[in-house]
Write a protein that holds these residues in place. Structure first.
Motif, PDB file in Angstrom:
ATOM      1  N   UNK A 146       0.601  -1.187   0.233  1.00 37.84           N
ATOM      2  CA  UNK A 146       0.092   0.223  -0.385  1.00 37.84           C
ATOM      3  C   UNK A 146       1.121   1.273   0.394  1.00 37.84           C
ATOM      4  N   UNK A 147       0.266   2.248  -0.743  1.00 37.74           N
ATOM      5  CA  UNK A 147       1.077   3.384  -0.734  1.00 37.74           C
ATOM      6  C   UNK A 147       1.221   4.358   0.407  1.00 37.74           C
ATOM      7  N   UNK A 148       2.353   5.052   1.477  1.00 40.59           N
ATOM      8  CA  UNK A 148       2.486   5.629   2.612  1.00 40.59           C
ATOM      9  C   UNK A 148       1.526   6.881   2.476  1.00 40.59           C
ATOM     10  N   UNK A 149       1.220   6.655   4.139  1.00 41.30           N
ATOM     11  CA  UNK A 149       0.339   8.677   3.783  1.00 41.30           C
ATOM     12  C   UNK A 149       1.705   9.179   4.394  1.00 41.30           C
ATOM     13  N   UNK A 150       1.549  10.671   4.561  1.00 35.77           N
ATOM     14  CA  UNK A 150       1.994  11.113   5.416  1.00 35.77           C
ATOM     15  C   UNK A 150       1.158  11.962   7.093  1.00 35.77           C
ATOM     16  N   UNK A 151       1.734  12.734   7.296  1.00 36.80           N
ATOM     17  CA  UNK A 151       0.700  12.915   8.649  1.00 36.80           C
ATOM     18  C   UNK A 151       2.004  14.280   9.330  1.00 36.80           C
ATOM     19  N   UNK A 152       0.670  15.710   9.216  1.00 34.25           N
ATOM     20  CA  UNK A 152       1.304  16.727   9.485  1.00 34.25           C
ATOM     21  C   UNK A 152       0.966  16.702  11.428  1.00 34.25           C
ATOM     22  N   UNK A 153       2.407  17.741  11.990  1.00 38.92           N
ATOM     23  CA  UNK A 153       1.927  18.160  13.264  1.00 38.92           C
ATOM     24  C   UNK A 153       2.524  20.156  12.930  1.00 38.92           C
ATOM     25  N   UNK A 154       1.574  20.878  14.565  1.00 39.47           N
ATOM     26  CA  UNK A 154       2.356  21.651  14.103  1.00 39.47           C
ATOM     27  C   UNK A 154       2.969  22.186  15.927  1.00 39.47           C
ATOM     28  N   UNK A 155       4.097  23.051  15.297  1.00 40.64           N
ATOM     29  CA  UNK A 155       4.039  23.420  16.467  1.00 40.64           C
ATOM     30  C   UNK A 155       4.460  24.875  16.424  1.00 40.64           C
ATOM     31  N   UNK A 156       4.735  25.885  17.547  1.00 44.06           N
ATOM     32  CA  UNK A 156       5.003  27.449  17.575  1.00 44.06           C
ATOM     33  C   UNK A 156       5.968  27.436  19.266  1.00 44.06           C
ATOM     34  N   UNK A 157       6.367  29.190  19.101  1.00 43.74           N
ATOM     35  CA  UNK A 157       7.423  29.406  20.061  1.00 43.74           C
ATOM     36  C   UNK A 157       6.171  29.876  21.651  1.00 43.74           C
ATOM     37  N   UNK A 175      10.805  39.740  22.369  1.00 40.93           N
ATOM     38  CA  UNK A 175      11.016  41.012  22.123  1.00 40.93           C
ATOM     39  C   UNK A 175       9.901  42.333  21.561  1.00 40.93           C
ATOM     40  N   UNK A 176      10.299  41.580  19.980  1.00 40.50           N
ATOM     41  CA  UNK A 176       9.979  42.347  18.311  1.00 40.50           C
ATOM     42  C   UNK A 176       8.591  42.304  17.760  1.00 40.50           C
ATOM     43  N   UNK A 177       7.829  40.947  18.651  1.00 37.61           N
ATOM     44  CA  UNK A 177       6.253  40.898  19.085  1.00 37.61           C
ATOM     45  C   UNK A 177       6.497  40.024  17.971  1.00 37.61           C
ATOM     46  N   UNK A 178       6.749  39.180  17.239  1.00 37.51           N
ATOM     47  CA  UNK A 178       7.543  38.004  16.389  1.00 37.51           C
ATOM     48  C   UNK A 178       7.570  36.711  17.324  1.00 37.51           C
ATOM     49  N   UNK A 179       6.669  35.817  16.508  1.00 36.38           N
ATOM     50  CA  UNK A 179       6.851  34.014  16.930  1.00 36.38           C
ATOM     51  C   UNK A 179       7.183  33.028  15.792  1.00 36.38           C
ATOM     52  N   UNK A 180       7.383  32.249  15.662  1.00 38.20           N
ATOM     53  CA  UNK A 180       7.414  31.316  14.916  1.00 38.20           C
ATOM     54  C   UNK A 180       6.377  30.349  14.701  1.00 38.20           C
ATOM     55  N   UNK A 181       6.249  29.890  13.897  1.00 32.09           N
ATOM     56  CA  UNK A 181       5.311  28.701  13.702  1.00 32.09           C
ATOM     57  C   UNK A 181       5.821  26.949  12.700  1.00 32.09           C
ATOM     58  N   UNK A 182       5.807  26.670  13.485  1.00 35.14           N
ATOM     59  CA  UNK A 182       6.544  25.597  12.516  1.00 35.14           C
ATOM     60  C   UNK A 182       5.805  23.761  11.994  1.00 35.14           C
ATOM     61  N   UNK A 183       5.786  23.788  10.550  1.00 32.47           N
ATOM     62  CA  UNK A 183       4.913  22.641   9.960  1.00 32.47           C
ATOM     63  C   UNK A 183       5.605  21.501  10.119  1.00 32.47           C
ATOM     64  N   UNK A 184       5.229  20.370  10.224  1.00 30.56           N
ATOM     65  CA  UNK A 184       6.272  19.289   9.894  1.00 30.56           C
ATOM     66  C   UNK A 184       5.684  18.307   9.461  1.00 30.56           C
TER      67      UNK A 184
END
Length: 470
Positions: A34-45, A50-59
């Motif tokens: 069978x063909x493999x499926x991929x699963x998505x996850x999400x993380x964030x700071x 101090x510059x009012x910025x944050x990073x979200x990472x999709x994996x």
């Protein structure tokens, strides 16, 4: 026989096509897979920086077999939290063969009050990947207003070598803002100033004085002094992070002789020491333009309640070139033996300034002007009487007695008539007690008492702009 051979050939070709088409789904043992499926996850700071910025990472769990398109949207914040608005890309693509993508989230702090906030972001959909069990992330914000710091200053130094510099912030902050200042390497003159400025919480500015240093034998010209922000605590640099204050040398000032005394703020000043022998003159100020020398001084009137009947004759001693080597020597002052407490003198003019006290004004000025005609170094009293040979255009003054008992006088002297054509001049002033035997009542400049006598000082020296006929 021919029909049988044709049927067999067609059957073998079809089998070959089927075999090739299913090759990617057959393992090495010839079994189907069978063909493999991929699963998505999400993380964030956890928090905005101090510059009012944050990073979200999709994996993805494995490299993407094909482009994966992820759509993001705002979610509800956690119970009890206050939402902060934020900007972010709402559609992100993880390219084929890659596993991650990042998204920048910028909190919108415009109009926020200081406090605790939160932003929630979720995966709304993912084309080409399975959604995670928990598609929501939370980013916290502790908002403390960080003011912008800007510098403002006078365009040029006044004749007292000083200029005002203001360190300002756009809005009062809850914490004190500490600003370190420095002299920029591009400055063409040295200057002194407080290099640490603290704006207390709740306030928006602080003023300091920048004092330029005049180099020896300074040539005429413009010398910029550049003060910049070196560092900031509890704030950030604004667009005006440096200021330029020009030293236009020699100084030029225009004073209006009008009895208002409101244009002497930046003049050179010689205050009288508290322990001076003669304190009748409280302070002396000098200023100059290309065509005029201006003199201001304050008299502590001995009897302000009897002002009309208390004349105070004034002597002005004038050195036209700033050199003690030329002109006459003052061995004693008029009518008495009180010697002006100067290191030396090289005087060119002796001016007697009489006046009438009327109401609260010094009026009806009479001027006796005497030009030194002796050889250099001789007694000042070798004089040519010029009284009556000039008018108000050559010398003019006004005086007013204040409610505080202080007489304030301002006088302008024409540089052409009194031969003030050099860029330096020196001035000394004496006030006499008209009701006390013409005794010395005030001298300026004057030093403090030392060993029972006034410390000898230099005359009041002013550097003037290049001479020009008005």
């Amino acid at each position: 026989m021919k029909k049988y051979f044709l049927f067999l050939t067609t059957l073998l070709a079809a089998a070959a096509v089927i075999s090739c088409g299913e090759k990617d789904n057959i393992d090495d043992d010839g079994n189907g897979k069978e063909a493999k499926s991929v699963t998505l996850s999400i993380k964030a700071d956890a928090s905005f920086d101090e510059n009012n910025s944050a990073t979200v990472t999709l994996t993805l769990s494995d490299p993407a077999p094909a482009d994966v398109t992820v759509k993001l949207s705002k979610a509800d914040v956690q119970s009890g939290k206050t939402e902060v608005p934020a900007d972010f890309n709402k559609e992100v693509t993880i390219r084929k063969g890659e596993k991650t993508a990042t998204v920048s989230v910028m909190a919108d702090i415009l109009g926020l009050k200081e406090g605790e906030y939160q932003f929630a972001l979720k995966i709304a959909s993912a084309e080409g990947a399975e959604l995670p069990a928990d598609p929501v992330v939370y980013i916290n914000l502790t908002f403390v207003f960080v003011p912008e710091v800007n510098l403002f200053a006078d365009n040029q130094f006044a004749s007292n070598c000083e200029a005002k510099l203001t360190v300002g912030i756009s809005k009062a902050a809850s914490k004190a803002v500490t600003v370190k200042l420095a002299l920029d390497s591009q400055s063409k003159a040295e200057a002194e100033f407080d290099d640490t400025v603290v704006i207390p919480a709740g306030e928006t500015s602080r003023d300091i004085v920048v004092k330029v240093k005049l180099a020896d034998n300074l040539a005429a010209g413009t010398y910029p002094v550049i003060v910049k922000i070196a560092s900031i605590e509890n704030g950030k640099e604004g667009s005006n992070n440096a200021v330029t204050i020009n030293l236009n040398y020699p100084f030029s000032t225009t004073v209006y002789i009008d009895g208002e005394f409101d244009d002497w703020a930046g003049a050179l000043e010689w205050p009288t020491p508290e322990d001076a022998e003669f304190k009748g003159i409280r302070t002396l100020k000098l200023a100059a333009s290309p065509s005029k020398l201006y003199i201001y001084f304050e008299i502590v009137e001995p009897s302000p309640d009897n002002f009309d009947a208390y004349p105070m004759p004034i002597d002005i001693f004038l050195d036209c070139d700033g050199s003690y080597a030329t002109g006459g020597k003052l061995t004693s002052t008029d009518n008495e033996n009180t010697t002006l407490p100067y290191v030396d003198s090289g005087l060119n003019w002796y001016i007697e300034l009489g006046n009438v006290h009327s109401g609260n004004e010094y009026t009806d000025f009479t001027y006796g002007a005497y030009k030194f005609i002796g050889s250099d170094g001789a007694s000042i009293w070798s004089l040519d009487n010029k009284t009556g040979q000039y008018g108000a255009d050559q010398m003019f003054g006004i005086g007013v007695l204040g409610d505080d008992g202080i007489g304030r006088l301002e006088i302008q002297i024409d540089r052409t008539y009194f031969e003030l054509i050099n860029t330096q001049a020196q001035v000394g002033i004496k006030v006499m007690n008209g009701n006390g035997g013409w005794a010395c009542y005030g001298l300026t400049p004057i030093g403090p008492m030392e060993g029972g006598a006034s410390k000898r000082v230099d005359m009041a020296l002013i550097n003037m702009p290049e001479y020009a006929v008005n």
